[in-house]
Scaffold this active site. Structure first.
Site, PDB file in Angstrom:
ATOM      1  N   SER A 121     -21.113  -5.178 -49.160  1.00  0.00           N
ATOM      2  CA  SER A 121     -22.283  -4.318 -49.122  1.00  0.00           C
ATOM      3  C   SER A 121     -21.945  -2.856 -49.379  1.00  0.00           C
ATOM      4  CB  SER A 121     -22.970  -4.444 -47.757  1.00  0.00           C
ATOM      5  OG  SER A 121     -22.064  -4.142 -46.719  1.00  0.00           O
ATOM      6  N   GLN A 123     -22.155   0.534 -47.982  1.00  0.00           N
ATOM      7  CA  GLN A 123     -22.146   0.774 -46.544  1.00  0.00           C
ATOM      8  C   GLN A 123     -21.473   2.097 -46.229  1.00  0.00           C
ATOM      9  OE1 GLN A 123     -18.413  -1.480 -44.745  1.00  0.00           O
ATOM     10  NE2 GLN A 123     -19.489  -2.862 -46.161  1.00  0.00           N
ATOM     11  N   HIS A 125     -19.605   4.021 -42.391  1.00  0.00           N
ATOM     12  CA  HIS A 125     -19.287   3.861 -40.980  1.00  0.00           C
ATOM     13  C   HIS A 125     -19.608   5.157 -40.250  1.00  0.00           C
ATOM     14  CE1 HIS A 125     -17.457   0.179 -42.238  1.00  0.00           C
ATOM     15  NE2 HIS A 125     -16.522   0.805 -42.930  1.00  0.00           N
ATOM     16  N   HIS A 289     -19.446   3.465 -49.502  1.00  0.00           N
ATOM     17  CA  HIS A 289     -18.430   2.719 -50.230  1.00  0.00           C
ATOM     18  C   HIS A 289     -18.807   1.249 -50.290  1.00  0.00           C
ATOM     19  CE1 HIS A 289     -17.224   2.442 -45.968  1.00  0.00           C
ATOM     20  NE2 HIS A 289     -16.687   1.266 -46.285  1.00  0.00           N
ATOM     21  N   LYS A 314     -27.429  -9.243 -45.334  1.00  0.00           N
ATOM     22  CA  LYS A 314     -27.482  -8.853 -43.924  1.00  0.00           C
ATOM     23  C   LYS A 314     -28.500  -7.736 -43.704  1.00  0.00           C
ATOM     24  CE  LYS A 314     -22.653 -10.123 -42.978  1.00  0.00           C
ATOM     25  NZ  LYS A 314     -21.333  -9.655 -42.485  1.00  0.00           N
TER      26      LYS A 314
END
Length: 439
Positions: A121, A123, A125, A289, A314
């Site tokens: 994915s 995404q 963090h 990323h 997801k």
């Protein structure tokens, strides 16, 4: 108990060194069966047979509760398996005083091997503050309150998307991809096209945030239609004999993997990075990323927090992702490591929680990993040899994962073959800073 009050039950070999059995993750994007390096290492590590129909995506080495490593029971006492985290809790001195004071009875890093067949994915963090807030507000989606900086070290040719492209490249994308303008409107696109290069990235960042947020937030039907137009147009160019750029070719590939997904289009906003074996990419908090293909060593702060917004079945948290990103522009730094010794190369990203050493040991040679003030986890990727600490020596083979307490010097000697292994430990910069503070 052994020396220094360390229990010697379980897989303790010498000086508190443990053999570990490690968790495997069978995510659908992983390489299938024996094509997966993760599968081969898991088979060697656990004795489990590889299922030829199952994807093997990640091997986890650490104490994170969603995929804990276990201490291998000893043949002598037949004791039951315990998690590495439980063993450390009973023997906290193995971490060393500085680590224990900073992070408590846990490893601050999670060590992994990834085998990527299909893109992960898009995404990012969260940083520490955002991780605390997300965990408090949505604990079922964000299961801990830690940040998750990470590094990927290529074992094979490895493809990834990372960070936003330069302002000049973004302008070129907007001028050549009409499907993006269809989704976000001419007004937003024109604002970026009118930014002067001399104005610098700071003026561009709010506009990049605006256009990226509108792109990622587009309605489902409009997105599917625009992505279909984009991929059909690019495929037609290729069919007509016109050469596609690498980024256009990647968009076509992603469109096959994730038809109608906004991540296909937003990939054009991100840097396309192709790592050679031995090169590494580090990813700070709040940087977008996606891993595309290949196999790598990965190390990160011990967390499972991921904010996703594309190329995934997801849950997507588009609002959080678009609000958290730094919107830094330009190509990311590639780490090539630096030599510690003739056979050991160190990769040192700007994070306290971890560093990674790569060891390529020719047949019959020896090398020494010096004692450090924190714990280490070793993974043997290839070959077999002997590991010595103090007066004790024992064999190591492909797939072996070993935990070494702080202040443990380890010598590795290859048998009649090349030995390749990796070590994850806490950043040497962290320890040096602590020494400087105490002086």
């Amino acid at each position: 108990m052994g020396e220094n009050g360390i229990h010697t039950n379980g897989g303790d070999l010498a000086g508190g060194i443990l053999r570990l059995r490690c968790a495997v993750k069978n995510y659908e994007w992983g390489k299938v069966g024996s094509d997966s390096l993760v599968a081969g290492l898991h088979e060697a590590n656990s004795g489990s047979r590889v299922d030829p129909a199952v994807p093997y995506a990640e091997l986890w080495m650490g104490t994170l509760e969603s995929g804990p490593s276990h201490v291998v029971p000893s043949a002598e006492n037949g004791s039951g398996s315990v998690t590495l985290k439980s063993w450390i809790s009973e023997n906290p001195n193995v971490l060393g005083r500085t680590v224990l004071e900073k992070w408590g009875c846990d490893l601050p890093f999670l060590f992994k091997v990834l085998s990527v067949e299909k893109a992960l994915s898009i995404q990012a963090h969260p940083d520490k503050d955002l991780a605390v807030a997300l965990h408090r507000e949505q604990p079922l989606l964000y299961g801990d309150d830690n940040h998750k900086p990470e590094m990927a070290l290529a074992l094979s040719p490895f493809e990834a998307l990372c960070g936003f492209v330069s302002l000049q490249e973004l302008k070129e994308v907007l001028e050549s991809v009409p499907e993006i303008t269809e989704l976000v409107g001419n007004q937003v696109a024109d604002k970026i096209l009118q930014v002067d290069e001399g104005d610098g990235d700071e003026r561009a960042k709010p506009l990049v945030r605006l256009i990226f947020t509108q792109l990622m937030s587009a309605g489902s039907d409009a997105t599917k239609d625009a992505v279909s137009k984009l991929t059909n147009r690019l495929r037609s160019k290729g069919t007509d004999g016109e050469l596609l750029s690498e980024k256009d070719g990647l968009a076509v590939r992603l469109g096959r993997q994730y038809p109608g997904d906004i991540g296909v289009m937003s990939s054009l906003f991100l840097n396309y990075v192709k790592l050679k074996p031995g090169e590494a990419l580090y990813l700070g908090a709040n940087e977008p990323h996606a891993y595309i293909s290949g196999e790598c060593i990965e190390c990160m702060a011990s967390s499972d927090n991921v904010v996703r917004a594309g190329l995934t079945p997801k849950f997507r948290d588009v609002r959080t992702l678009c609000s958290m990103l730094t919107y830094n522009l330009g190509y990311p730094e590639i780490l090539k490591g630096f030599p510690l010794s003739p056979y050991i190369t160190r990769y040192l990203p700007p994070f306290d929680e971890f560093e990674v050493d790569r060891c390529d040991l020719p047949s019959g040679e020896s090398t020494v990993f010096p004692a450090v003030p924190g714990p280490s986890v070793f993974l043997v990727i290839e070959g077999k040899g002997k590991l010595q600490t103090g007066s004790s020596q024992f064999p190591v083979n492909r797939g072996d994962v070993l935990f070494a307490p702080s202040h443990t010097e380890i010598q590795v000697t290859g048998d009649n073959n090349e030995v390749k292994l990796y070590r994850a430990g806490i950043s040497s910069r962290f320890f040096q800073r602590k020494i400087d503070e105490e002086d």
